[in-house]
Design a protein around this motif. Structure first.
Motif, PDB file in Angstrom:
ATOM      1  N   VAL A   1       0.866  -1.170   0.000  1.00  0.00           N
ATOM      2  CA  VAL A   1       0.000   0.000   0.000  1.00  0.00           C
ATOM      3  C   VAL A   1       0.902   1.219   0.000  1.00  0.00           C
ATOM      4  O   VAL A   1       1.634   1.465   0.962  1.00  0.00           O
ATOM      5  N   LEU A   2       0.881   1.947  -1.123  1.00  0.00           N
ATOM      6  CA  LEU A   2       1.731   3.113  -1.301  1.00  0.00           C
ATOM      7  C   LEU A   2       0.876   4.363  -1.145  1.00  0.00           C
ATOM      8  O   LEU A   2       0.045   4.661  -2.007  1.00  0.00           O
ATOM      9  N   SER A   3       1.074   5.066  -0.056  1.00  0.00           N
ATOM     10  CA  SER A   3       0.326   6.291   0.182  1.00  0.00           C
ATOM     11  C   SER A   3       0.809   7.373  -0.758  1.00  0.00           C
ATOM     12  O   SER A   3       1.999   7.472  -1.053  1.00  0.00           O
ATOM     13  N   LEU A   4      -0.104   8.171  -1.225  1.00  0.00           N
ATOM     14  CA  LEU A   4       0.256   9.272  -2.104  1.00  0.00           C
ATOM     15  C   LEU A   4       0.641  10.470  -1.252  1.00  0.00           C
ATOM     16  O   LEU A   4       0.033  10.733  -0.220  1.00  0.00           O
ATOM     17  N   THR A   5       1.661  11.167  -1.710  1.00  0.00           N
ATOM     18  CA  THR A   5       2.122  12.339  -0.978  1.00  0.00           C
ATOM     19  C   THR A   5       1.989  13.571  -1.863  1.00  0.00           C
ATOM     20  O   THR A   5       1.749  13.467  -3.072  1.00  0.00           O
ATOM     21  N   GLU A   6       2.175  14.729  -1.262  1.00  0.00           N
ATOM     22  CA  GLU A   6       2.150  15.975  -2.031  1.00  0.00           C
ATOM     23  C   GLU A   6       3.285  16.015  -3.036  1.00  0.00           C
ATOM     24  O   GLU A   6       3.251  16.787  -3.979  1.00  0.00           O
ATOM     25  N   ARG A   7       4.317  15.200  -2.832  1.00  0.00           N
ATOM     26  CA  ARG A   7       5.463  15.177  -3.745  1.00  0.00           C
ATOM     27  C   ARG A   7       5.318  14.119  -4.831  1.00  0.00           C
ATOM     28  O   ARG A   7       6.292  13.743  -5.476  1.00  0.00           O
ATOM     29  N   ALA A   8       4.096  13.628  -5.023  1.00  0.00           N
ATOM     30  CA  ALA A   8       3.806  12.673  -6.096  1.00  0.00           C
ATOM     31  C   ALA A   8       4.639  11.401  -5.983  1.00  0.00           C
ATOM     32  O   ALA A   8       5.306  10.984  -6.919  1.00  0.00           O
ATOM     33  N   SER A   9       4.560  10.773  -4.833  1.00  0.00           N
ATOM     34  CA  SER A   9       5.320   9.545  -4.601  1.00  0.00           C
ATOM     35  C   SER A   9       4.980   8.451  -5.607  1.00  0.00           C
ATOM     36  O   SER A   9       5.812   7.598  -5.899  1.00  0.00           O
ATOM     37  N   GLU A  10       3.757   8.487  -6.147  1.00  0.00           N
ATOM     38  CA  GLU A  10       3.370   7.443  -7.096  1.00  0.00           C
ATOM     39  C   GLU A  10       4.254   7.465  -8.344  1.00  0.00           C
ATOM     40  O   GLU A  10       4.530   6.432  -8.935  1.00  0.00           O
TER      41      GLU A  10
ATOM     42  N   GLY B   1      -7.665  10.943   1.882  1.00  0.00           N
ATOM     43  CA  GLY B   1      -6.452  10.545   1.177  1.00  0.00           C
ATOM     44  C   GLY B   1      -6.704   9.412   0.200  1.00  0.00           C
ATOM     45  O   GLY B   1      -7.847   8.973   0.005  1.00  0.00           O
ATOM     46  N   SER B   2      -5.643   8.941  -0.422  1.00  0.00           N
ATOM     47  CA  SER B   2      -5.742   7.819  -1.341  1.00  0.00           C
ATOM     48  C   SER B   2      -4.407   7.071  -1.372  1.00  0.00           C
ATOM     49  O   SER B   2      -3.412   7.559  -0.848  1.00  0.00           O
ATOM     50  N   ALA B   3      -4.424   5.918  -1.990  1.00  0.00           N
ATOM     51  CA  ALA B   3      -3.221   5.094  -2.045  1.00  0.00           C
ATOM     52  C   ALA B   3      -3.261   4.210  -3.277  1.00  0.00           C
ATOM     53  O   ALA B   3      -4.314   3.995  -3.870  1.00  0.00           O
ATOM     54  N   ILE B   4      -2.104   3.724  -3.635  1.00  0.00           N
ATOM     55  CA  ILE B   4      -1.974   2.720  -4.701  1.00  0.00           C
ATOM     56  C   ILE B   4      -1.769   1.378  -4.016  1.00  0.00           C
ATOM     57  O   ILE B   4      -0.963   1.264  -3.098  1.00  0.00           O
ATOM     58  N   LEU B   5      -2.480   0.349  -4.464  1.00  0.00           N
ATOM     59  CA  LEU B   5      -2.239  -1.014  -4.020  1.00  0.00           C
ATOM     60  C   LEU B   5      -1.473  -1.706  -5.143  1.00  0.00           C
ATOM     61  O   LEU B   5      -2.017  -1.942  -6.215  1.00  0.00           O
ATOM     62  N   ALA B   6      -0.190  -1.971  -4.904  1.00  0.00           N
ATOM     63  CA  ALA B   6       0.686  -2.542  -5.930  1.00  0.00           C
ATOM     64  C   ALA B   6       1.016  -3.984  -5.560  1.00  0.00           C
ATOM     65  O   ALA B   6       1.518  -4.249  -4.472  1.00  0.00           O
ATOM     66  N   THR B   7       0.736  -4.891  -6.491  1.00  0.00           N
ATOM     67  CA  THR B   7       0.994  -6.309  -6.260  1.00  0.00           C
ATOM     68  C   THR B   7       1.966  -6.824  -7.315  1.00  0.00           C
ATOM     69  O   THR B   7       1.582  -7.080  -8.449  1.00  0.00           O
ATOM     70  N   GLY B   8       3.233  -6.867  -6.955  1.00  0.00           N
ATOM     71  CA  GLY B   8       4.260  -7.389  -7.848  1.00  0.00           C
ATOM     72  C   GLY B   8       4.662  -6.408  -8.933  1.00  0.00           C
ATOM     73  O   GLY B   8       4.177  -5.286  -8.996  1.00  0.00           O
ATOM     74  N   PRO B   9       5.568  -6.867  -9.791  1.00  0.00           N
ATOM     75  CA  PRO B   9       5.999  -6.029 -10.915  1.00  0.00           C
ATOM     76  C   PRO B   9       4.841  -5.789 -11.879  1.00  0.00           C
ATOM     77  O   PRO B   9       3.907  -6.581 -11.957  1.00  0.00           O
TER      78      PRO B   9
ATOM     79  N   GLY C   1       6.669  -4.578 -17.143  1.00  0.00           N
ATOM     80  CA  GLY C   1       7.088  -3.188 -17.121  1.00  0.00           C
ATOM     81  C   GLY C   1       6.304  -2.277 -18.044  1.00  0.00           C
ATOM     82  O   GLY C   1       6.723  -1.153 -18.287  1.00  0.00           O
ATOM     83  N   ALA C   2       5.168  -2.721 -18.534  1.00  0.00           N
ATOM     84  CA  ALA C   2       4.393  -1.893 -19.467  1.00  0.00           C
ATOM     85  C   ALA C   2       3.803  -0.665 -18.781  1.00  0.00           C
ATOM     86  O   ALA C   2       3.751   0.411 -19.370  1.00  0.00           O
ATOM     87  N   HIS C   3       3.342  -0.814 -17.553  1.00  0.00           N
ATOM     88  CA  HIS C   3       2.669   0.287 -16.856  1.00  0.00           C
ATOM     89  C   HIS C   3       3.332   0.614 -15.532  1.00  0.00           C
ATOM     90  O   HIS C   3       2.757   1.329 -14.721  1.00  0.00           O
ATOM     91  N   GLY C   4       4.504   0.091 -15.296  1.00  0.00           N
ATOM     92  CA  GLY C   4       5.178   0.319 -14.016  1.00  0.00           C
ATOM     93  C   GLY C   4       6.491  -0.430 -13.995  1.00  0.00           C
ATOM     94  O   GLY C   4       7.021  -0.809 -15.041  1.00  0.00           O
ATOM     95  N   PRO C   5       7.029  -0.660 -12.816  1.00  0.00           N
ATOM     96  CA  PRO C   5       8.364  -1.262 -12.716  1.00  0.00           C
ATOM     97  C   PRO C   5       8.400  -2.721 -13.171  1.00  0.00           C
ATOM     98  O   PRO C   5       7.466  -3.476 -12.961  1.00  0.00           O
ATOM     99  N   LYS C   6       9.544  -3.093 -13.773  1.00  0.00           N
ATOM    100  CA  LYS C   6       9.760  -4.488 -14.160  1.00  0.00           C
ATOM    101  C   LYS C   6      10.171  -5.331 -12.965  1.00  0.00           C
ATOM    102  O   LYS C   6       9.965  -6.532 -12.950  1.00  0.00           O
ATOM    103  N   GLU C   7      10.812  -4.678 -12.009  1.00  0.00           N
ATOM    104  CA  GLU C   7      11.302  -5.379 -10.824  1.00  0.00           C
ATOM    105  C   GLU C   7      10.841  -4.650  -9.573  1.00  0.00           C
ATOM    106  O   GLU C   7      10.785  -3.417  -9.555  1.00  0.00           O
ATOM    107  N   VAL C   8      10.556  -5.430  -8.547  1.00  0.00           N
ATOM    108  CA  VAL C   8      10.210  -4.863  -7.241  1.00  0.00           C
ATOM    109  C   VAL C   8      11.056  -5.570  -6.192  1.00  0.00           C
ATOM    110  O   VAL C   8      11.227  -6.793  -6.254  1.00  0.00           O
TER     111      VAL C   8
END
Length: 173
Positions: free
Chosen positions: A90-99, A137-145, A157-164
């Protein structure tokens, strides 16, 4: 707690996500070992509310510009929660655009406190519902690469990281 941590690590392994365990005083060293330069990040204290979690004295550039974001290989963020049954972060979003730091790079390094790993998605949703009802607030739920098979063959890696990679922090447990 050890059972939840073990389940979380097992789920991450099934997703192809590598994990290292660290004590709170060795987090910086673990990040240095797992981040591939150039690396960018968001201040970990924003996620944890604890200045002991810092990217100071690492090679990770905090507060990236659009150019450094575009050129970065690794993005380092904190994760508010880990969800054991799915291996979800669970990646919380910050004012600094952590996403952006977690999505635009080839390698995402997420720092999660072992105490913040919950067993099931329902527990995480309940916790987030209570928080977001109050904060909006809001968050991203990221499951794997990131992966997609929209065009046929599986593409990573089409829409995000290839490796986590997850750094699981144990704090005097």
């Amino acid at each position: 707690m050890a059972t939840t941590d073990t389940s979380f690590e097992r789920a991450l392994d099934e997703l192809g996500v590598s994990v290292t365990r660290a004590e709170s005083d060795t987090v910086r060293e673990q990040i240095e070992e797992t981040a591939i330069a150039p690396a960018i990040g968001v201040p970990l204290a924003e996620t944890f509310g604890d200045t002991a979690f810092s990217l100071a004295e690492t090679s990770v550039e905090v507060d990236p510009t659009p150019a450094t974001l575009r050129d970065a290989t690794t993005g380092v963020t904190g994760a508010q929660l880990g969800i054991a049954d799915y291996g979800t972060l669970v990646l919380s979003l910050t004012e600094r655009a952590s996403e952006l730091v977690s999505l635009f790079v080839e390698r995402h390094v997420a720092v999660v406190r072992a105490a913040d790993v919950v067993g099931e998605m329902d527990a995480a949703i309940e916790e987030l519902d209570a928080e977001f009802s109050e904060t909006r607030g809001s968050a991203i739920l990221a499951t794997g690469p990131s992966a997609t098979a929209d065009m046929g063959a599986l593409v990573k890696g089409a829409h995000g990281p290839k490796e986590v990679h997850v750094v699981l922090v144990e704090e005097g447990e």
